[in-house]
Design an enzyme around this catalytic site. Structure first.
Site, PDB file in Angstrom:
ATOM      1  N   ALA A 199      62.508 -64.906  68.970  1.00 13.69           N
ATOM      2  CA  ALA A 199      63.536 -64.195  68.203  1.00 13.69           C
ATOM      3  C   ALA A 199      63.690 -64.839  66.841  1.00 13.69           C
ATOM      4  O   ALA A 199      63.361 -66.013  66.644  1.00 13.69           O
ATOM      5  CB  ALA A 199      64.869 -64.215  68.959  1.00 13.69           C
ATOM      6  N   MET A 200      64.208 -64.058  65.890  1.00 13.89           N
ATOM      7  CA  MET A 200      64.429 -64.546  64.524  1.00 13.89           C
ATOM      8  C   MET A 200      65.729 -63.974  63.997  1.00 13.89           C
ATOM      9  O   MET A 200      65.967 -62.761  64.068  1.00 13.89           O
ATOM     10  CB  MET A 200      63.260 -64.137  63.632  1.00 13.89           C
ATOM     11  CG  MET A 200      63.385 -64.619  62.191  1.00 13.89           C
ATOM     12  SD  MET A 200      63.345 -66.420  62.069  1.00 13.89           S
ATOM     13  CE  MET A 200      64.276 -66.656  60.548  1.00 13.89           C
ATOM     14  N   HIS A 241      72.052 -66.948  70.773  1.00 10.07           N
ATOM     15  CA  HIS A 241      71.587 -67.975  69.838  1.00 10.07           C
ATOM     16  C   HIS A 241      71.453 -67.385  68.438  1.00 10.07           C
ATOM     17  O   HIS A 241      71.859 -68.016  67.444  1.00 10.07           O
ATOM     18  CB  HIS A 241      70.246 -68.543  70.309  1.00 10.07           C
ATOM     19  CG  HIS A 241      69.744 -69.673  69.467  1.00 10.07           C
ATOM     20  ND1 HIS A 241      70.133 -70.981  69.666  1.00 10.07           N
ATOM     21  CD2 HIS A 241      68.897 -69.695  68.405  1.00 10.07           C
ATOM     22  CE1 HIS A 241      69.541 -71.756  68.779  1.00 10.07           C
ATOM     23  NE2 HIS A 241      68.773 -70.994  67.997  1.00 10.07           N
ATOM     24  N   GLU A 242      70.900 -66.180  68.344  1.00 11.37           N
ATOM     25  CA  GLU A 242      70.748 -65.550  67.033  1.00 11.37           C
ATOM     26  C   GLU A 242      72.102 -65.151  66.445  1.00 11.37           C
ATOM     27  O   GLU A 242      72.308 -65.230  65.231  1.00 11.37           O
ATOM     28  CB  GLU A 242      69.812 -64.341  67.118  1.00 11.37           C
ATOM     29  CG  GLU A 242      68.473 -64.609  67.768  1.00 11.37           C
ATOM     30  CD  GLU A 242      67.776 -65.850  67.263  1.00 11.37           C
ATOM     31  OE1 GLU A 242      67.277 -66.631  68.087  1.00 11.37           O
ATOM     32  OE2 GLU A 242      67.726 -66.060  66.038  1.00 11.37           O
ATOM     33  N   GLU A 300      69.456 -75.512  63.719  1.00 13.14           N
ATOM     34  CA  GLU A 300      69.176 -75.277  65.138  1.00 13.14           C
ATOM     35  C   GLU A 300      70.103 -76.044  66.078  1.00 13.14           C
ATOM     36  O   GLU A 300      70.509 -75.526  67.121  1.00 13.14           O
ATOM     37  CB  GLU A 300      67.717 -75.615  65.450  1.00 13.14           C
ATOM     38  CG  GLU A 300      66.708 -74.771  64.682  1.00 13.14           C
ATOM     39  CD  GLU A 300      66.856 -73.278  64.959  1.00 13.14           C
ATOM     40  OE1 GLU A 300      67.578 -72.894  65.889  1.00 13.14           O
ATOM     41  OE2 GLU A 300      66.232 -72.492  64.212  1.00 13.14           O
TER      42      GLU A 300
END
Length: 541
Positions: free
Chosen positions: A151-152, A177-178, A200
């Site tokens: 994912a980004m 998280h994204e 992160e």
């Protein structure tokens, strides 16, 4: 820039293109200062053939149908790596008041069923912790399996690999998280790739605060235990003195920053942030600090000292106690010492989920093997995905296992695991390969015949080529190579070539000749020497 022929998409109907800018690849997309220290707004005009939907990481968009022209504008300053474009056979559905999901038509119903209603729940939880969501919309686009990472966090438009749709718990964690990156990474960005943990580590901490609020502490502790297991596994492979285990990594000239991205960036960074939160006594006090930190630095780029100075200014009583110099836990040591985290979180709140895993693993690995009856009575279909992958990862760490053990494991669980998601199946198949268990090898072949994603192919090819099954791997590769993206083919060729004469060149004339042979896969540590399997990384940007 990744150009895909229709055969590399799920629908096989239309060509597809997407960009992946992290960390220094957007210089091949447009002229830019390709550093996270520089932020700017942007506008773009994109012309596309009829029937091709174009999306970008922008706050505003318009479409001029007669001309086939899309216009985009990002009104907030972002670093170059967060400019992203995707175009293909994409349709959408609204899944919340400020979210929609985009996917190929054959995938859209699944995406809707998995995410409808819950993305807004995650956004609301994040806002309650860290302040308003500043990007307007939070949309998600599912990309074909050639997408090189999981994912980004492109602002306004998260990119996610479609392969993850079948693994519910991984999908939850990856999207959350994204979402967390909307605050940590996108709003406030690390000014240098040498301090990627600022993005992160903080995003991983925020992700776990959000999951605790929405799914409870036990689930969060289970997922954390699974990731920390992977961190220690990577530590054993790399060695405790390896400089890449530092939070402040020295970036030598000519080194792609993505090569330094590893679990230390995420999990050691998380452990440091968690330690800071524990110094406050109450995580809610730390949440308040992070809200103030976001408000102070949003739309700018920072270094670690900015975060730590702000922390000590916000909590003057901690500064008076000289917590930054506490013996053995000095902030400087956290940042620049190699090796494992100086302290790890208390995960006892997850014991109701982790204890059954530990007990079952012990039953299978304690000699003599006289507890098969008790072990076989455990129904893995009743377990959470993270419980099952934690159990299988620990079996993987202990492989090769005695033949009698692997035989009994197959008898007890192989049929159950066949019906489970790919995150679980790949781990069982790696156990099969690492133990040369021939009765289940046909399942390895079947899995690789149906997978086009690097995160589900590379680990198996690495294991097949480390052991005695390289000829088996070659056979599968030659049967399936045409369904793989050229970059993935090249990586697998490198794995297969080790210790062999060079493999014959593969005909790639079916791929556009101007496709740049970019090393975007560096975003995930490839480790074609077998040192680190993608299974141990599973990176979400």
């Amino acid at each position: 820039i990744w150009w895909l022929d229709p055969e590399l998409t799920y629908g096989n109907a239309k060509p597809f293109v997407f960009t992946q800018g992290h960390s220094v690849c957007n210089r091949s997309f447009f002229p830019c200062f390709d550093t996270p220290a520089v932020k700017c707004t942007y506008s773009a005009t994109v012309k596309a053939p009829a029937g091709i939907q174009v999306l970008m990481s922008a706050t505003q968009s318009t479409y001029l149908g007669e001309e086939g022209v899309y216009q985009f504008y990002m009104e907030y300053p972002v670093p170059a790596y967060l400019v992203a474009l995707v175009a293909g056979d994409l349709i959408h559905a609204d899944i919340g008041p400020r979210s929609r999901v985009w996917a190929e038509p054959c995938l859209l119903p699944t995406a809707i069923s998995k995410l409808s209603g819950i993305v807004e729940r995650w956004l609301t939880a994040a806002e309650s912790l860290y302040g308003p969501y500043i990007w307007g919309r939070y949309d998600i686009v599912f990309l074909p399996p050639s997408f090189p990472i999981v994912a980004m966090e492109n602002p306004c438009l998260t990119f996610i690999i479609s392969s993850i749709l079948e693994s519910d718990e991984f999908l939850i964690i990856d999207v959350i998280h994204e979402v967390a990156h909307s605050w940590f990474g996108n709003a406030v960005t690390n000014a240098t790739w040498e301090e990627m943990w600022l993005s992160e580590g903080l995003a991983t901490y925020a992700q776990r605060r959000i999951t605790t609020e929405t799914y409870g502490a036990a689930f969060t502790c289970l997922e954390t235990a699974f990731r920390l297991d992977a961190l220690h596994r990577q530590m054993k492979l790399l060695g405790e003195d390896n400089p890449v285990s530092k939070l402040q990594v020295k970036l030598e000239p000519g080194v792609n920053p993505s090569n330094l991205m590893n679990l230390f960036t995420y999990e050691k960074g998380y452990c440091f942030v968690y330690y800071l939160s524990q110094l406050c006594g109450d995580p809610r006090h730390f949440d308040s600090f992070l809200r103030a930190y976001i408000e102070k630095y949003k739309f700018t780029s920072v270094v670690a000292q900015d975060l730590l100075d702000s922390f000590l200014s916000y909590f003057p009583e901690l500064k008076e106690q000289c917590v930054e110099s506490k013996a053995g836990l000095e902030f400087e040591r956290w940042l620049n010492a190699t090796g494992p985290p100086l302290a790890e979180p208390d995960l006892s709140q997850g014991s109701s989920l982790t204890r059954p895993v530990e007990m079952l693993f012990k039953l299978w690995t304690t000699e003599p093997l006289d507890s098969v009856a008790a072990a076989s009575s455990v129904d893995l279909t009743k377990w959470r995905t993270f419980q099952t992958v934690l159990f299988l990862d620990r079996l993987l760490d202990g492989s090769p296992l005695p033949h009698e053990v692997i035989k009994k494991l197959s008898e007890c669980y192989s049929a159950q695991l066949d019906s489970m998601n790919a995150e679980i199946r790949i781990r069982w198949l790696q156990i099969v390969v690492r133990n040369d268990y021939y009765p289940d090898l046909y399942k390895v072949r079947r899995f690789l015949e149906n997978q086009m994603s690097r995160m589900y192919t590379i680990p198996l090819y690495e294991d097949l080529c480390t052991g005695t099954l390289k000829s088996f791997a070659l056979e599968i590769f030659y049967q399936t190579q045409n369904q793989l993206h050229p970059n993935l083919r090249k990586t697998i060729q490198q794995i297969l070539s080790q210790g062999l004469n060079p493999l014959p060149a593969i005909d790639t004339t079916a791929v556009a000749t101007d496709t740049p042979a970019m090393v975007l896969e560096d975003k995930v540590s490839e480790a074609t020497n077998g040192a680190i399997s993608l299974r141990d990384v599973n990176v979400s940007a």
